[in-house]
Write a protein that holds these residues in place. Structure first.
Motif, short mmCIF file in Angstrom:
data_model
loop_
_atom_site.label_atom_id
_atom_site.label_comp_id
_atom_site.label_asym_id
_atom_site.label_seq_id
_atom_site.Cartn_x
_atom_site.Cartn_y
_atom_site.Cartn_z
N ILE A 80 0.76 -1.32 -0.24
CA ILE A 80 -0.13 -0.13 -0.15
C ILE A 80 0.93 1.22 0.04
N GLY A 81 0.57 2.10 -0.93
CA GLY A 81 1.55 3.45 -1.00
C GLY A 81 0.94 4.43 -0.15
N ASN A 82 1.47 5.54 -0.31
CA ASN A 82 1.00 6.71 0.36
C ASN A 82 -0.24 7.52 0.00
N ILE A 83 -0.89 8.08 0.69
CA ILE A 83 -1.97 9.00 0.25
C ILE A 83 -1.50 10.28 -0.43
N GLU A 84 -1.91 10.33 -1.77
CA GLU A 84 -1.21 11.57 -2.51
C GLU A 84 -2.42 12.48 -2.95
N SER A 85 -2.45 13.58 -2.79
CA SER A 85 -3.21 14.65 -3.53
C SER A 85 -3.34 14.51 -4.84
N VAL A 86 -4.53 14.69 -5.40
CA VAL A 86 -4.52 14.63 -6.84
C VAL A 86 -4.95 16.10 -7.32
N ASN A 87 -4.89 16.24 -8.84
CA ASN A 87 -4.80 17.26 -9.30
C ASN A 87 -6.08 18.35 -8.72
N LYS A 88 -7.51 17.75 -8.65
CA LYS A 88 -8.63 18.57 -8.36
C LYS A 88 -8.45 18.48 -6.82
N GLU A 89 -8.74 19.83 -6.20
CA GLU A 89 -8.80 19.91 -4.99
C GLU A 89 -9.52 19.22 -4.15
N GLY A 90 -9.13 18.74 -3.16
CA GLY A 90 -10.00 17.82 -2.12
C GLY A 90 -10.13 16.31 -2.53
N TYR A 91 -9.36 15.81 -3.18
CA TYR A 91 -9.52 14.50 -3.81
C TYR A 91 -8.04 13.92 -3.52
N PHE A 92 -7.90 12.53 -3.25
CA PHE A 92 -6.49 11.84 -3.07
C PHE A 92 -6.50 10.76 -3.97
N GLY A 93 -5.28 10.13 -4.00
CA GLY A 93 -5.20 8.76 -4.80
C GLY A 93 -4.18 7.85 -3.97
N LEU A 94 -4.50 6.54 -3.77
CA LEU A 94 -3.80 5.68 -2.92
C LEU A 94 -3.49 4.59 -4.02
N THR A 95 -2.06 4.16 -4.04
CA THR A 95 -1.78 2.95 -4.98
C THR A 95 -1.56 1.79 -4.15
N VAL A 96 -2.43 0.59 -4.71
CA VAL A 96 -2.32 -0.65 -4.11
C VAL A 96 -1.93 -1.69 -4.81
N THR A 97 -0.78 -2.17 -4.75
CA THR A 97 -0.26 -3.41 -5.48
C THR A 97 -0.50 -4.75 -4.83
N VAL A 98 -1.05 -5.65 -5.47
CA VAL A 98 -1.59 -6.92 -4.76
C VAL A 98 -1.17 -8.23 -5.89
N ASP A 99 -0.41 -9.09 -5.04
CA ASP A 99 -0.24 -10.71 -5.80
C ASP A 99 -1.11 -11.41 -5.47
N PHE A 100 -1.77 -12.05 -6.36
CA PHE A 100 -2.97 -12.80 -6.26
C PHE A 100 -2.65 -14.23 -6.87
N GLU A 101 -3.72 -14.99 -6.50
CA GLU A 101 -3.74 -16.47 -7.08
C GLU A 101 -5.02 -16.96 -7.07
N SER A 102 -5.57 -17.01 -8.70
CA SER A 102 -7.04 -17.53 -8.66
C SER A 102 -6.87 -19.01 -9.10
N PRO A 103 -7.82 -19.77 -8.09
CA PRO A 103 -7.87 -21.34 -8.26
C PRO A 103 -8.42 -21.64 -9.53
N ASP A 104 -9.42 -21.06 -10.27
CA ASP A 104 -9.89 -21.36 -11.41
C ASP A 104 -10.22 -20.12 -12.15
N LYS A 105 -10.53 -20.32 -13.62
CA LYS A 105 -10.83 -19.25 -14.64
C LYS A 105 -11.85 -18.58 -14.14
N ARG A 106 -13.07 -19.12 -13.60
CA ARG A 106 -14.15 -18.22 -13.20
C ARG A 106 -13.96 -17.34 -11.96
N SER A 107 -12.92 -17.81 -11.02
CA SER A 107 -12.73 -16.97 -9.93
C SER A 107 -11.86 -15.69 -10.50
N PHE A 108 -10.83 -16.15 -11.68
CA PHE A 108 -10.02 -15.09 -12.06
C PHE A 108 -10.76 -13.96 -12.80
N LEU A 109 -11.90 -14.43 -13.69
CA LEU A 109 -12.80 -13.20 -14.25
C LEU A 109 -13.50 -12.61 -13.34
#
Length: 559
Positions: free
Chosen positions: A180-209
């Protein structure tokens, strides 16, 4: 005027002006008469010509209007204009169209302004209720973490569940790593962006979709537009189907929740949110209302409901949680809609997405997938006026005055207690604790101004919690604020030990007005054992509790 008078004027004229002057004036006089006559003639002829040509003057062909007709905004309609009146008619129609569009846009924005914005752009200000506008000062400690989706452990749990709770029964996605990254202000005043990176594993194609579908639900403008369209029709149908209920409930809320009672749109948003996310009763929706909304969204007219459900699923196929949640023939539409609302993620953008089949990675027959996705989640930041409101609320909770809770006011309060201790019997442990608190508050004061708004609010709550847990607030329980002025006096009819000292030793909340100010001014000697014990000697229950609190603070600081 008689002849003699004229002669008299003429004689004066001759005597006053020379011959040359009289000649010049005479010429000027006749020229003026000629000019006036010519002007009258010109006005008469021009007016007559204009009257004769009035019909042609209305024609645009009589003027050079190239600049007007080549304008990008009107060049498609300008060729149809023949006369000036066509321009005025176009202006009138344009003005009416703008008014209609503005009204329609306002109606389209009502579901977003009163409900969907809470889902699309969650606020970092978890302390303020979006409907009552009240500040919940109890959101500290464990409860704070549980209710704050953007703070530390709770944030990780939320986004882990966001990925894990996707799939089919006994076949959910699993998470191997989350960053989880840091909270960063975006161009429009009053809003923020937060970067989240996840490594995942799906047991089957349906769960992945299903995971891909959930990620894309609010990552693409087309999907957000489809959701907005559906909720708009739902909103309109609720207003029609529950008109009498909304009117009566709105009147009831005038005294209890005046902000919600301002208009029916705020009321609808409040009741929908309470039902969808707080497990309150469903007061607005019926199966008929949702079916009507499905038909409007799918554009059904004469089609039977089975055919219309199919058309709805086709239109909403990129939002499967909605398409199949309420668009099947055998589904519980109310339960399906609630599930859909609960699964709408905040607005996000997919920064990167890579995956591969497990059988290629692990050289096995597993048909699942393994991958990594990086998303940027958006929300509403805390504004300065919200910080001030929270600061004022915490100030009342601790200082029992209109003084705001700030790093400066907290430091002043600690220094006051340290100075007062120097005038009383010195307590080594208490002094050590107060100096530790002073150091903690000073650290916050040094860095406070440079913090983002969200972290400023967190620090304000840390200051309040620290002062409160160390007995430095005037009022411990906020519910006692109104009763302070009615606190009983310490008269001869009051058992000081039973009503004041014993509760203090047990750790119960007691208004400080009822506590002894110091061992010197009010020596609290407790009897009942083989030897007397004085509060502050390190052996009382309260002193042991303070020692434990200091140890907890030290452990918390190292953590």
């Amino acid at each position: 005027m008689n002849k003699e008078k004229l002669l008299q004027y003429y004689t004066m004229y001759k005597e006053k002006f020379s011959l040359n002057q009289r000649i010049i004036y005479t010429i000027f006089f006749y020229l003026s008469i000629v000019f006036m006559i010519s002007m009258v003639v010109y006005w008469y002829t021009t007016t007559r010509n204009l009257n004769n040509q009035s019909s042609s003057l209305e024609l645009l062909s009589s003027y050079n209007v190239d600049v007007l007709t080549n304008n990008e905004n009107i060049k498609e309609v300008a060729p149809f204009w023949k006369n000036i009146n066509d321009i005025f008619d176009f202006h009138t129609q344009l003005t009416d169209t703008i008014a209609i569009n503005q009204k329609h846009r306002k109606e389209l924005s009502l579901p977003f302004d009163n409900f969907l914005y809470l889902l699309y752009t969650p606020s970092l200000n978890v302390w303020r209720d979006p409907f009552t506008q009240k500040i919940d000062t109890t959101l500290i400690g464990k409860k704070y973490l549980e209710n704050n989706p953007y703070g530390d452990i709770a944030l990780m749990e939320q986004w882990t569940n966001f990925f894990k709770d996707v799939g089919i029964a006994d076949s959910y996605n699993t998470i191997s790593n989350i960053n989880i990254g840091n909270i960063e202000s975006v161009n429009k005043e009053g809003y923020f962006g937060l970067t989240v990176t996840v490594d995942f594993e799906s047991p089957d194609k349906r769960s992945f979709l299903l995971l891909v579908n959930k990620l894309s639900m609010t990552a693409y403008l087309e999907n957000v537009s489809l959701i907005n369209e559906f909720v708009f029709y739902l909103w309109e149908n609720i207003k029609k189907d529950r008109k009498e209920f909304l009117t009566s409930t709105q009147q009831e809320f005038v005294k209890t929740i005046p902000y919600v009672a301002q208009d029916q749109d705020k009321l609808i948003g409040y009741l929908l949110f309470d039902w969808a996310f707080n497990d309150k009763d469903n007061l607005l929706l019926s199966n008929e209302t949702i079916i009507k909304t499905i038909r409007q969204t799918a554009g059904c007219i004469d089609e039977d409901q089975k055919k219309c459900n199919y058309l709805f699923r086709q239109k909403m196929r990129t939002v499967p949680y909605l398409a199949y949640g309420i668009g099947r023939d055998d589904t519980d539409t109310i339960a399906g809609l609630k599930t859909f609302f609960n699964n709408i993620p905040p607005l996000l953008s997919i920064e990167s997405f890579s995956f591969d089949e497990l059988k290629k990675i692990k050289l096995s027959a597993n048909t699942g997938y393994k991958g990594s996705v990086s998303i940027k989640v958006y929300g509403r930041d805390i504004m300065n006026d919200e910080i001030n409101t929270i600061s004022n609320e915490l100030g009342i909770m601790c200082f029992a005055t209109k003084e705001s809770m700030t790093a400066t006011s907290a430091k002043t309060r600690v220094e006051k207690y340290i100075n007062d201790m120097g005038k009383q019997n010195f307590d080594t442990r208490r002094s050590t604790m107060l100096n530790q608190v002073l150091g903690f508050v000073s650290t916050i004061q040094d860095s406070y101004d440079g913090l983002p708004n969200y972290k400023k609010v967190v620090k304000l709550f840390e200051l309040y919690r620290t002062l409160k847990e160390n007995g430095l607030c005037d009022i411990i329980d906020p519910k006692q604020i109104e009763s302070l002025s009615e606190a009983p006096e310490l008269t001869g009819n009051v058992d000081v030990f039973e009503e004041i000292i014993e509760p203090a030793l047990s750790g119960n909340n007691v208004p400080l007005e009822q506590l002894p100010p110091s061992p010197v001014e009010f020596p609290a000697v407790i009897t009942g054992s083989t030897e007397n014990r004085t509060i502050g000697d390190g052996n009382s229950a309260r002193d042991k509790q303070l020692i434990n609190e200091i140890e907890q603070l030290q452990q918390g600081a190292s953590l």
